[in-house]
Design a protein around this motif. Structure first.
Motif, PDB file in Angstrom:
ATOM      1  N   LEU A  46      -3.129  -7.289 -14.792  1.00 67.74           N
ATOM      2  CA  LEU A  46      -2.153  -8.058 -13.864  1.00 67.74           C
ATOM      3  C   LEU A  46      -0.688  -7.852 -14.411  1.00 67.74           C
ATOM      4  O   LEU A  46       0.123  -6.722 -13.872  1.00 67.74           O
ATOM      5  N   PRO A  47       0.160  -8.860 -15.410  1.00 71.49           N
ATOM      6  CA  PRO A  47       0.871  -8.582 -15.953  1.00 71.49           C
ATOM      7  C   PRO A  47       1.163  -7.815 -16.727  1.00 71.49           C
ATOM      8  O   PRO A  47       2.295  -7.085 -16.270  1.00 71.49           O
ATOM      9  N   LYS A  48       0.770  -6.546 -17.572  1.00 74.55           N
ATOM     10  CA  LYS A  48       0.698  -5.185 -17.689  1.00 74.55           C
ATOM     11  C   LYS A  48       1.225  -3.923 -16.671  1.00 74.55           C
ATOM     12  O   LYS A  48       2.545  -3.832 -16.212  1.00 74.55           O
ATOM     13  N   TYR A  49       0.693  -4.211 -15.196  1.00 80.91           N
ATOM     14  CA  TYR A  49       1.040  -3.553 -14.302  1.00 80.91           C
ATOM     15  C   TYR A  49       2.674  -4.342 -13.445  1.00 80.91           C
ATOM     16  O   TYR A  49       3.247  -2.995 -13.185  1.00 80.91           O
ATOM     17  N   LEU A  50       2.755  -5.152 -13.677  1.00 79.06           N
ATOM     18  CA  LEU A  50       3.702  -5.918 -13.363  1.00 79.06           C
ATOM     19  C   LEU A  50       4.896  -5.247 -13.843  1.00 79.06           C
ATOM     20  O   LEU A  50       6.771  -5.724 -13.355  1.00 79.06           O
ATOM     21  N   THR A  51       4.574  -5.287 -15.327  1.00 79.98           N
ATOM     22  CA  THR A  51       5.989  -4.985 -16.167  1.00 79.98           C
ATOM     23  C   THR A  51       6.123  -3.575 -16.339  1.00 79.98           C
ATOM     24  O   THR A  51       7.043  -3.331 -16.514  1.00 79.98           O
ATOM     25  N   MET A  52       5.330  -3.116 -15.823  1.00 80.73           N
ATOM     26  CA  MET A  52       5.645  -1.319 -16.016  1.00 80.73           C
ATOM     27  C   MET A  52       5.946  -0.793 -15.101  1.00 80.73           C
ATOM     28  O   MET A  52       6.607   0.450 -14.861  1.00 80.73           O
ATOM     29  N   GLY A  77       9.346  -4.149 -11.783  1.00 77.91           N
ATOM     30  CA  GLY A  77       8.396  -4.043 -13.222  1.00 77.91           C
ATOM     31  C   GLY A  77       9.948  -3.430 -14.674  1.00 77.91           C
ATOM     32  O   GLY A  77      10.326  -3.335 -15.676  1.00 77.91           O
ATOM     33  N   ARG A  78      10.140  -2.357 -13.947  1.00 77.36           N
ATOM     34  CA  ARG A  78      11.310  -1.722 -14.389  1.00 77.36           C
ATOM     35  C   ARG A  78      12.836  -2.693 -14.885  1.00 77.36           C
ATOM     36  O   ARG A  78      13.699  -2.744 -15.634  1.00 77.36           O
ATOM     37  N   ALA A  79      13.051  -3.910 -13.767  1.00 77.20           N
ATOM     38  CA  ALA A  79      14.621  -4.676 -13.970  1.00 77.20           C
ATOM     39  C   ALA A  79      12.906  -5.770 -15.357  1.00 77.20           C
ATOM     40  O   ALA A  79      14.552  -6.578 -16.286  1.00 77.20           O
ATOM     41  N   LEU A  80      12.224  -5.769 -15.459  1.00 80.28           N
ATOM     42  CA  LEU A  80      11.760  -6.832 -16.400  1.00 80.28           C
ATOM     43  C   LEU A  80      11.725  -6.454 -17.682  1.00 80.28           C
ATOM     44  O   LEU A  80      12.046  -6.820 -18.144  1.00 80.28           O
ATOM     45  N   GLN A  81      11.748  -5.075 -17.508  1.00 85.01           N
ATOM     46  CA  GLN A  81      11.665  -4.118 -19.313  1.00 85.01           C
ATOM     47  C   GLN A  81      13.267  -4.299 -19.943  1.00 85.01           C
ATOM     48  O   GLN A  81      12.745  -4.360 -20.768  1.00 85.01           O
ATOM     49  N   THR A  82      13.936  -4.493 -18.724  1.00 87.11           N
ATOM     50  CA  THR A  82      15.612  -4.523 -19.508  1.00 87.11           C
ATOM     51  C   THR A  82      15.597  -6.227 -19.848  1.00 87.11           C
ATOM     52  O   THR A  82      16.592  -6.362 -20.231  1.00 87.11           O
ATOM     53  N   MET A  83      14.430  -7.634 -19.192  1.00 84.98           N
ATOM     54  CA  MET A  83      15.097  -8.426 -19.741  1.00 84.98           C
ATOM     55  C   MET A  83      15.571  -8.618 -21.185  1.00 84.98           C
ATOM     56  O   MET A  83      13.838  -8.601 -22.080  1.00 84.98           O
ATOM     57  N   LEU A 105       8.328 -13.440 -14.719  1.00 88.27           N
ATOM     58  CA  LEU A 105       7.002 -13.125 -14.972  1.00 88.27           C
ATOM     59  C   LEU A 105       6.146 -14.731 -14.291  1.00 88.27           C
ATOM     60  O   LEU A 105       5.111 -13.893 -13.502  1.00 88.27           O
ATOM     61  N   LYS A 106       6.507 -15.639 -14.831  1.00 93.03           N
ATOM     62  CA  LYS A 106       5.878 -16.906 -14.673  1.00 93.03           C
ATOM     63  C   LYS A 106       5.515 -17.123 -13.417  1.00 93.03           C
ATOM     64  O   LYS A 106       4.542 -16.396 -12.205  1.00 93.03           O
TER      65      LYS A 106
END
Ligand SMILES: C[S@@+](CC[C@H](N)C(=O)[O-])C[C@H]1O[C@@H](n2cnc3c(N)ncnc32)[C@H](O)[C@@H]1O
Length: 273
Positions: A216-222, A227-233, A242-243
């Motif tokens: 699930l964490p990978k699903y949510l970050t990809m 997911g796209r917003a998380l990649q820029t943080m 993510l928590k």
């Protein structure tokens, strides 16, 4: 690649969106397996001589249909370079990068399929008319598209969870190109009718999708806007967000597995004889 008119979607699927789906391809295929099975069953309903998979992504469905049909040529088309680059070809499976709305197809397919790849056209009537040029007379269109986002709560859980933290996240316009672009059955029937497909039939399909909890964490970050917003943080911010997001998915986690209901339309239509 030939001409491309869907510039916004091309930028998304050749940028972070497409990279996410390319990296996550095994996970995507695992989660969406029930829809792969549905399209494989559709492909096997009658003898086929050529299959086109539109918006094929990394080609999991194209390959599954090719494996089920023996040596029938199967072709996948996608606007996303990063995904086509990792789509694995084989003897009867070929992939190419193009905007399906305007690519000059040959009428060589008696089955045109898509798993969630036909909701992104900025001119859907022109796009489905163009897809007709890929079909032989009497050829079939079989596609799955998402129903309304309110019927697919799993897919908007991340957005709802981060809304207070990220108020600028884009919101979905129901009639704009995007995952819910063909959610309205009346609009979809109208689009297909105006583009010259006949015997149009939309059937609601409700399927449960699943993945192991550790994925699930990978699903949510990809995947998806979150997911796209998380990649820029930066790392700390990403961990915090993510928590929060993971907590919102608790209702879907059962005994180490994430399970969620999905709601889609199975579209059937025919190319006139
Ligand atoms: C939700 S993904 C589905 C991918 C794949 N069918 C699957 O099930 O794994 C949508 C796909 O449609 C593709 N797509 C969007 N607009 C397109 C267009 N105009 N022409 C071709 N492909 C397009 C995207 O690049 C993306 O790979």
């Amino acid at each position: 690649m030939t001409a491309e008119v869907n510039t916004e979607q091309a930028a998304l699927w050749n940028g972070a969106g497409g990279h996410g789906w390319a990296v996550a391809r095994d996970m995507v295929d695992q989660v969406l397996r029930p829809y792969e099975d549905l399209l494989v069953r559709a492909a096997r309903e009658k003898p086929r001589t050529g299959v086109l998979d539109v918006g094929c992504g990394t080609g999991g469905v194209t390959r599954a249909i090719a494996a089920a049909l023996g040596d029938v040529p199967c072709v996948g088309v996608d606007i996303s370079g990063p995904q086509i680059a990792v789509a694995r070809e084989s003897a009867n499976v070929r992939f190419f990068q193009a905007d399906a709305q305007v690519h000059a197809f040959e009428p060589e397919f008696d089955l045109v399929v898509s798993r969630f790849g036909v909701m992104f056209f900025d001119d859907p009537v022109a796009a489905f008319r163009n897809l007709r040029t890929a079909a032989k007379p009497g050829g079939e269109l079989r596609a799955v598209v998402w129903r309304d986002k309110d019927e697919n709560p799993f897919m908007t859980t991340a957005e709802r969870a981060v809304a207070p933290l990220m108020p600028d996240l884009p919101t979905f316009d129901p009639d704009a190109p995007g995952p819910y672009g063909l959610a309205s059955p009346d609009r979809t029937r109208k689009i297909l009718g105006e583009s010259g497909w006949t015997a149009i039939d939309l059937r609601p399909v409700d399927l449960t999708c699943a993945m192991p909890e550790e994925v699930l964490p990978k699903y949510l970050t990809m995947l998806g806007p979150v997911g796209r917003a998380l990649q820029t943080m930066d790392e700390n911010e990403r961990e915090d967000v993510l928590k929060t997001v993971l907590r919102a998915f608790d209702p879907f986690v059962h005994n180490g597995e994430v399970r969620f209901p999905t709601a889609s339309w199975e579209i059937k239509a025919l190319m006139p004889l």
